[in-house]
Design a protein around this motif. Sequence first.
Motif, PDB file in Angstrom:
ATOM      1  N   UNK A 318     -13.437  13.636 -28.693  1.00 61.86           N
ATOM      2  CA  UNK A 318     -12.641  14.577 -27.909  1.00 61.86           C
ATOM      3  C   UNK A 318     -13.171  14.741 -26.489  1.00 61.86           C
ATOM      4  N   UNK A 319     -14.461  14.510 -26.289  1.00 61.53           N
ATOM      5  CA  UNK A 319     -15.032  14.705 -24.957  1.00 61.53           C
ATOM      6  C   UNK A 319     -15.084  13.417 -24.130  1.00 61.53           C
ATOM      7  N   UNK A 320     -14.459  12.356 -24.626  1.00 61.53           N
ATOM      8  CA  UNK A 320     -14.402  11.112 -23.856  1.00 61.53           C
ATOM      9  C   UNK A 320     -13.382  11.251 -22.724  1.00 61.53           C
ATOM     10  N   UNK A 321     -13.604  10.594 -21.601  1.00 56.41           N
ATOM     11  CA  UNK A 321     -12.633  10.660 -20.498  1.00 56.41           C
ATOM     12  C   UNK A 321     -11.264  10.137 -20.927  1.00 56.41           C
ATOM     13  N   UNK A 322     -10.207  10.656 -20.300  1.00 59.15           N
ATOM     14  CA  UNK A 322      -8.844  10.259 -20.667  1.00 59.15           C
ATOM     15  C   UNK A 322      -8.339   9.113 -19.780  1.00 59.15           C
ATOM     16  N   UNK A 323      -9.168   8.091 -19.599  1.00 55.27           N
ATOM     17  CA  UNK A 323      -8.707   6.930 -18.834  1.00 55.27           C
ATOM     18  C   UNK A 323      -7.509   6.295 -19.528  1.00 55.27           C
ATOM     19  N   UNK A 324      -6.595   5.761 -18.734  1.00 49.90           N
ATOM     20  CA  UNK A 324      -5.537   4.946 -19.317  1.00 49.90           C
ATOM     21  C   UNK A 324      -6.087   3.547 -19.533  1.00 49.90           C
ATOM     22  N   UNK A 325      -5.454   2.812 -20.399  1.00 47.94           N
ATOM     23  CA  UNK A 325      -5.816   1.412 -20.570  1.00 47.94           C
ATOM     24  C   UNK A 325      -5.284   0.648 -19.366  1.00 47.94           C
ATOM     25  N   UNK A 326      -6.210   0.188 -18.516  1.00 47.56           N
ATOM     26  CA  UNK A 326      -5.809  -0.463 -17.283  1.00 47.56           C
ATOM     27  C   UNK A 326      -6.025  -1.954 -17.307  1.00 47.56           C
ATOM     28  N   UNK A 327      -6.220  -2.527 -16.132  1.00 49.91           N
ATOM     29  CA  UNK A 327      -6.278  -3.984 -15.996  1.00 49.91           C
ATOM     30  C   UNK A 327      -7.659  -4.475 -15.583  1.00 49.91           C
ATOM     31  N   UNK A 328      -8.617  -3.602 -15.483  1.00 55.55           N
ATOM     32  CA  UNK A 328     -10.035  -3.908 -15.228  1.00 55.55           C
ATOM     33  C   UNK A 328     -10.306  -4.685 -13.945  1.00 55.55           C
ATOM     34  N   UNK A 329      -9.568  -4.357 -12.887  1.00 54.64           N
ATOM     35  CA  UNK A 329      -9.852  -4.958 -11.591  1.00 54.64           C
ATOM     36  C   UNK A 329     -10.922  -4.170 -10.845  1.00 54.64           C
TER      37      UNK A 329
END
Length: 514
Positions: A318-329
């Motif tokens: 629950x305390x992990x950042x809410x990053x979206x799944x991106x493209x890793x550039x």
Amino acid sequence: MKPRYFPIICALAAGLTVSSCADSWLEPELRGTDLEQNFYKNETEAFKGLVAVYDVVGWQGGGYVTRTGMANAASDDHFAGGGGASDVNDLQVMTRWELTPEIGPHNDLWRKGFSGIFRANKLLEKLPAIPMDEAKKARFAAECKFLRAYFYFDLVRMFKNIPLFVKPVEINQMFEATQAAPAEVWAQIEKDLKEAIGEAQLPDRIPPGDEKARVTKGAAHALLGKVYIYQEKWAAAATELALVNATPGMANPTYGYKLLTNFGDLFKSTPQFKFNEESIFEISYTNTSQGTWDCVACTEGNVLNIMTGPRSYTAKTADAPDYVSGWSFLTVTKELYAVMKDDPRFPYTIADLKALVAAGKASYSPGHDDTGYFLEKFAGRASNRVPSGIPELNFPQNIYDMRLADTYLLEAEALVRQGQGGGAGSRAYALLNAVRGRVGLLPVEATIDNIFLERRKELAGEGHRFFDLLRTKQAEVVLKSRGFDEKKNYVFPIPFNDLQSTKMGQNKEWGGSK
């Protein structure tokens, strides 16, 4: 392209000059040809034309090219990243220093610059005859001159030998274009900015409302100061930047600029943090764009947000950042990590996926150039996504083109370079340590090395590092292991396609005559 700057839909104005989606700067957008003769009849249409000039500032090429992304990929602080060695190849060739006249992000950046210049020139030509309030007319003209200088500043520092247009050019005349001496271009930039300031119609501040992205007098002084820095006119640079910076650490009584108390607030996408007190000139984006995969360049969302997010990211606690799944550039190098790891700005600058995985808080799929470190400043967050349009193209985070910490450090550099001491009690010392003090760091002497280290840390990921390495001739040492060739890479090649059927010559560094 819809305007991202002011609350007016001006599709007509956007088509009046060279389109941002055109294949070449020599290919005007034909749908605007019939409109131009009957346009600019009144103040409303003049304003739409002004929005069209501003719209080019936020240019994002159809191949995901931005100036910030290009500069990051080319620096020692980032790799291109992405899904593979050819993913968004314009960024890959910058990391490996394999660009050619035909291949590289310079093609888009050349078109961006001249698209903006052509639009500014057209409005400047039309303004005198438009029946409208004279004070507003003068302000529009000052904004056009600022923006023309802004576009030329980018072009001359990247390409050096470029055509100089200060009035609209007919299509047949464009093929007769030749390049001006760089000194002539720099002089025109200075002239435009001085006139924009001297015409006294740029506001000192813009009150709350929908036009916060418009140019102020402080922004013109800041850009003029940067222009002097690039020409090593240190005394003139210090004078201009002092007008912007005022008393270090205090609010500027004229323009209102002040360092934000909390560094992390600079990179929040919520409206209350956009166009904040530290912002001098800001590129605006929105999460209500209707951009599509068929025209990525048409989006008004910030594409860097999806590009820089970790690939296949999954939060496990629950305390992990809410990053979206991106493209890793634009993955962060181990060298920048080492520089930043003990700095208070680290958690707002670098997303440490390596640590999150080790702690069992998250997982992701390593992409190309993976280091385990990502660009926190731009990594998209789920909380910023909206369901309208295409979510990947609808991130609202703005980008600072100029902010106060940058101008503090530039003025400190200008003072030290002209021989003024940087010890305790000096203005350079106060400027440098106002930036450090904001994040709780102890004071240090204002030497060139300390100032440049501070610029690297404070402005990491914002596209400044690469240009700092170029203008100070450090690139040939710092980027040598990547393939940087000091014999040619200090200047970009003129795009191959834009040399055809013109009288321009290729830069001599790239085998030409210029």
